[in-house]
Design an enzyme around this catalytic site. Sequence first.
Site, PDB file in Angstrom:
ATOM      1  N   HIS A 113     -38.883 -32.528 -10.967  1.00 44.42           N
ATOM      2  CA  HIS A 113     -38.996 -33.992 -11.044  1.00 44.42           C
ATOM      3  C   HIS A 113     -37.867 -34.511 -11.922  1.00 44.42           C
ATOM      4  O   HIS A 113     -37.883 -34.331 -13.143  1.00 44.42           O
ATOM      5  CB  HIS A 113     -40.389 -34.379 -11.548  1.00 44.42           C
ATOM      6  N   GLU A 120     -36.281 -29.247 -23.934  1.00 45.03           N
ATOM      7  CA  GLU A 120     -37.117 -28.042 -23.991  1.00 45.03           C
ATOM      8  C   GLU A 120     -36.851 -27.259 -25.273  1.00 45.03           C
ATOM      9  O   GLU A 120     -35.732 -27.265 -25.815  1.00 45.03           O
ATOM     10  CB  GLU A 120     -36.842 -27.151 -22.760  1.00 45.03           C
ATOM     11  N   SER A 122     -35.814 -24.412 -27.509  1.00 50.12           N
ATOM     12  CA  SER A 122     -34.672 -23.533 -27.238  1.00 50.12           C
ATOM     13  C   SER A 122     -34.990 -22.094 -27.592  1.00 50.12           C
ATOM     14  O   SER A 122     -35.136 -21.743 -28.768  1.00 50.12           O
ATOM     15  CB  SER A 122     -33.453 -23.987 -28.035  1.00 50.12           C
ATOM     16  N   ARG A 124     -32.845 -19.903 -27.156  1.00 54.12           N
ATOM     17  CA  ARG A 124     -31.579 -19.345 -27.663  1.00 54.12           C
ATOM     18  C   ARG A 124     -31.607 -19.413 -29.184  1.00 54.12           C
ATOM     19  O   ARG A 124     -30.983 -18.620 -29.870  1.00 54.12           O
ATOM     20  CB  ARG A 124     -30.378 -20.192 -27.195  1.00 54.12           C
ATOM     21  N   ASP A 220     -40.852 -43.174 -17.031  1.00 52.58           N
ATOM     22  CA  ASP A 220     -41.452 -44.493 -16.853  1.00 52.58           C
ATOM     23  C   ASP A 220     -42.668 -44.380 -15.925  1.00 52.58           C
ATOM     24  O   ASP A 220     -42.850 -43.370 -15.233  1.00 52.58           O
ATOM     25  CB  ASP A 220     -40.415 -45.527 -16.380  1.00 52.58           C
ATOM     26  N   LEU A 221     -43.473 -45.435 -15.941  1.00 48.84           N
ATOM     27  CA  LEU A 221     -44.767 -45.365 -15.250  1.00 48.84           C
ATOM     28  C   LEU A 221     -44.611 -45.217 -13.731  1.00 48.84           C
ATOM     29  O   LEU A 221     -45.393 -44.495 -13.098  1.00 48.84           O
ATOM     30  CB  LEU A 221     -45.591 -46.621 -15.590  1.00 48.84           C
ATOM     31  N   ARG A 231     -48.547 -33.984  -8.004  1.00 51.05           N
ATOM     32  CA  ARG A 231     -49.063 -32.848  -8.786  1.00 51.05           C
ATOM     33  C   ARG A 231     -50.545 -32.950  -9.125  1.00 51.05           C
ATOM     34  O   ARG A 231     -51.135 -31.958  -9.578  1.00 51.05           O
ATOM     35  CB  ARG A 231     -48.233 -32.700 -10.074  1.00 51.05           C
TER      36      ARG A 231
HETATM   37  C1  LIG Z   1     -47.092 -29.106  -2.818  1.00 54.65           C
HETATM   38  C2  LIG Z   1     -45.619 -28.925  -3.102  1.00 54.65           C
HETATM   39  C3  LIG Z   1     -44.923 -27.840  -2.578  1.00 54.65           C
HETATM   40  C4  LIG Z   1     -43.547 -27.688  -2.838  1.00 54.65           C
HETATM   41  N1  LIG Z   1     -42.884 -26.593  -2.338  1.00 54.65           N
HETATM   42  C5  LIG Z   1     -41.565 -26.427  -2.610  1.00 54.65           C
HETATM   43  C6  LIG Z   1     -40.840 -25.281  -2.124  1.00 54.65           C
HETATM   44  O1  LIG Z   1     -41.391 -24.442  -1.429  1.00 54.65           O
HETATM   45  N2  LIG Z   1     -39.541 -25.154  -2.452  1.00 54.65           N
HETATM   46  C7  LIG Z   1     -38.884 -26.077  -3.212  1.00 54.65           C
HETATM   47  O2  LIG Z   1     -37.693 -25.908  -3.473  1.00 54.65           O
HETATM   48  N3  LIG Z   1     -39.544 -27.165  -3.679  1.00 54.65           N
HETATM   49  C8  LIG Z   1     -40.846 -27.360  -3.408  1.00 54.65           C
HETATM   50  N4  LIG Z   1     -41.502 -28.452  -3.907  1.00 54.65           N
HETATM   51  C9  LIG Z   1     -40.755 -29.421  -4.741  1.00 54.65           C
HETATM   52  C10 LIG Z   1     -40.414 -30.682  -3.924  1.00 54.65           C
HETATM   53  O3  LIG Z   1     -39.572 -30.374  -2.833  1.00 54.65           O
HETATM   54  C11 LIG Z   1     -39.715 -31.702  -4.839  1.00 54.65           C
HETATM   55  O4  LIG Z   1     -38.512 -31.141  -5.337  1.00 54.65           O
HETATM   56  C12 LIG Z   1     -40.565 -32.084  -6.030  1.00 54.65           C
HETATM   57  O5  LIG Z   1     -41.882 -32.374  -5.639  1.00 54.65           O
HETATM   58  C13 LIG Z   1     -39.956 -33.307  -6.707  1.00 54.65           C
HETATM   59  O6  LIG Z   1     -40.113 -34.409  -5.846  1.00 54.65           O
HETATM   60  P1  LIG Z   1     -39.121 -35.637  -5.860  1.00 54.65           P
HETATM   61  O7  LIG Z   1     -37.746 -35.173  -5.555  1.00 54.65           O
HETATM   62  O8  LIG Z   1     -39.715 -36.661  -4.947  1.00 54.65           O
HETATM   63  O9  LIG Z   1     -39.319 -36.119  -7.364  1.00 54.65           O
HETATM   64  P2  LIG Z   1     -38.297 -36.687  -8.434  1.00 54.65           P
HETATM   65  O10 LIG Z   1     -37.192 -35.752  -8.734  1.00 54.65           O
HETATM   66  O11 LIG Z   1     -39.187 -37.093  -9.573  1.00 54.65           O
HETATM   67  O12 LIG Z   1     -37.684 -37.948  -7.793  1.00 54.65           O
HETATM   68  C14 LIG Z   1     -38.457 -39.128  -7.582  1.00 54.65           C
HETATM   69  C15 LIG Z   1     -37.807 -39.883  -6.475  1.00 54.65           C
HETATM   70  O13 LIG Z   1     -36.527 -40.305  -6.923  1.00 54.65           O
HETATM   71  C16 LIG Z   1     -35.608 -40.224  -5.863  1.00 54.65           C
HETATM   72  N5  LIG Z   1     -34.539 -39.296  -6.251  1.00 54.65           N
HETATM   73  C17 LIG Z   1     -34.463 -38.580  -7.392  1.00 54.65           C
HETATM   74  N6  LIG Z   1     -33.310 -37.895  -7.431  1.00 54.65           N
HETATM   75  C18 LIG Z   1     -32.667 -38.159  -6.278  1.00 54.65           C
HETATM   76  C19 LIG Z   1     -31.436 -37.739  -5.722  1.00 54.65           C
HETATM   77  N7  LIG Z   1     -30.608 -36.939  -6.359  1.00 54.65           N
HETATM   78  N8  LIG Z   1     -31.115 -38.203  -4.496  1.00 54.65           N
HETATM   79  C20 LIG Z   1     -31.908 -39.041  -3.844  1.00 54.65           C
HETATM   80  N9  LIG Z   1     -33.089 -39.483  -4.311  1.00 54.65           N
HETATM   81  C21 LIG Z   1     -33.465 -39.045  -5.523  1.00 54.65           C
HETATM   82  C22 LIG Z   1     -36.371 -39.785  -4.642  1.00 54.65           C
HETATM   83  O14 LIG Z   1     -36.849 -40.904  -3.952  1.00 54.65           O
HETATM   84  C23 LIG Z   1     -37.541 -39.056  -5.231  1.00 54.65           C
HETATM   85  O15 LIG Z   1     -38.668 -39.028  -4.374  1.00 54.65           O
HETATM   86  C24 LIG Z   1     -42.859 -28.638  -3.643  1.00 54.65           C
HETATM   87  C25 LIG Z   1     -43.574 -29.732  -4.165  1.00 54.65           C
HETATM   88  C26 LIG Z   1     -44.916 -29.882  -3.907  1.00 54.65           C
HETATM   89  C27 LIG Z   1     -45.653 -31.071  -4.514  1.00 54.65           C
END
Ligand SMILES: Cc1cc2nc3c(=O)[nH]c(=O)nc-3n(C[C@H](O)[C@H](O)[C@H](O)COP(=O)(O)OP(=O)(O)OC[C@H]3O[C@@H](n4cnc5c(N)ncnc54)[C@H](O)[C@@H]3O)c2cc1C
Length: 310
Positions: A113, A120, A122, A124, A220-221, A231
Amino acid sequence: MRLTEQQNRDIEAARAQQSQTARPTVPALEALLFQPLRVLDHGFVRVIDYMGDDGAIVQAARVSYGRGTRRVSEDAGLIRYLMRHHHSTPFEMCEIKYHVKLPIFVARQWIRHRTANVNEYSARYSILDREFYIPSPEHLAAQSSVNRQGRGDVLDGDEAALVLDLLRSDAARCYDHYAEMLNENAAGAALDPSRQGLARELARMNLTLNTYTQWYWKIDLHNLFHFLSLRADAHAQYEIRAYAEAMLATVDAWVPLACQAFRDYRLGALTLSGPMLAVVRRMLAGEAVGQPDSGLNRREWGELMAALGR
Ligand SMILES: Cc1cc2nc3c(=O)[nH]c(=O)nc-3n(C[C@H](O)[C@H](O)[C@H](O)COP(=O)(O)OP(=O)(O)OC[C@H]3O[C@@H](n4cnc5c(N)ncnc54)[C@H](O)[C@@H]3O)c2cc1C
């Protein structure tokens, strides 16, 4: 979860400090501030700081000069409208900061996310605690036969005992070797004065993924709701869901109106595709629709029927 006496004293001291402010505060969240909410066997989530409340969402939405609040029912109606129509920026006006202690394998899912600020512990610089996540027996399940990302039946007595024994002994063995390589005890004294000890940044690679790490996490919220929608969902792995549920309780205390809207319009809601909606309409009109003539594949059909309780 075991905190040292010093850590307990630090929390009490932080809670004893009072600051005067003209900013809005939320008594229900103030009551939780700094207190660790236990998650899993050694983990916790605690709220360190926050900015804004339900009123801040309303204030931003109305771009008002004062608090922006009217009657609670009007504010609730506005917040629910914003949530229902994905008008998300007013929710970004609220921020919260957590301190989280979590197993490394949970942190690896969590860090995906990208919209939070993270710092985090460290490994190290410091030595990680000798604490490993060992699931309770009811969470020791077999691989699901229908879902490659899920769990099936709980393991029975002998197999569960074997798994618990392997988890405990492997983690303990790896940690003991970590300490041996560091040549350092928890107080920083050399175990063997004739050895130099391996650098902390290298020795840590020997630790198992159920070792606990810690971080400060601020978000943020709006983005927190996105995190919680993924999650705190039944598809999420139990261990990260346990953290999401503890955090949801803090959001309930913090912004009750927004949290209720989130529960109603996101967490407990379902998005229907156009073809799914067409099926529901045909059913409501009294038509006997089956999967073959629904326009949905079997998986979509199954998901829709499960959601409709059929
Ligand atoms: C049940 C479950 C199973 C999953 N299984 C896998 C798996 O097998 N392998 C794996 O690799 N991952 C897996 N994931 C992780 C998933 O693919 C996402 O990486 C993770 O849930 C974060 O979601 P997000 O990118 O929407 O969230 P965030 O990173 O919090 O982003 C929030 C929103 O901001 C926008 N955003 C943020 N950064 C960018 C960007 N750089 N470009 C464009 N838009 C952006 C998007 O709209 C995004 O939805 C899993 C997740 C879940 C919940």
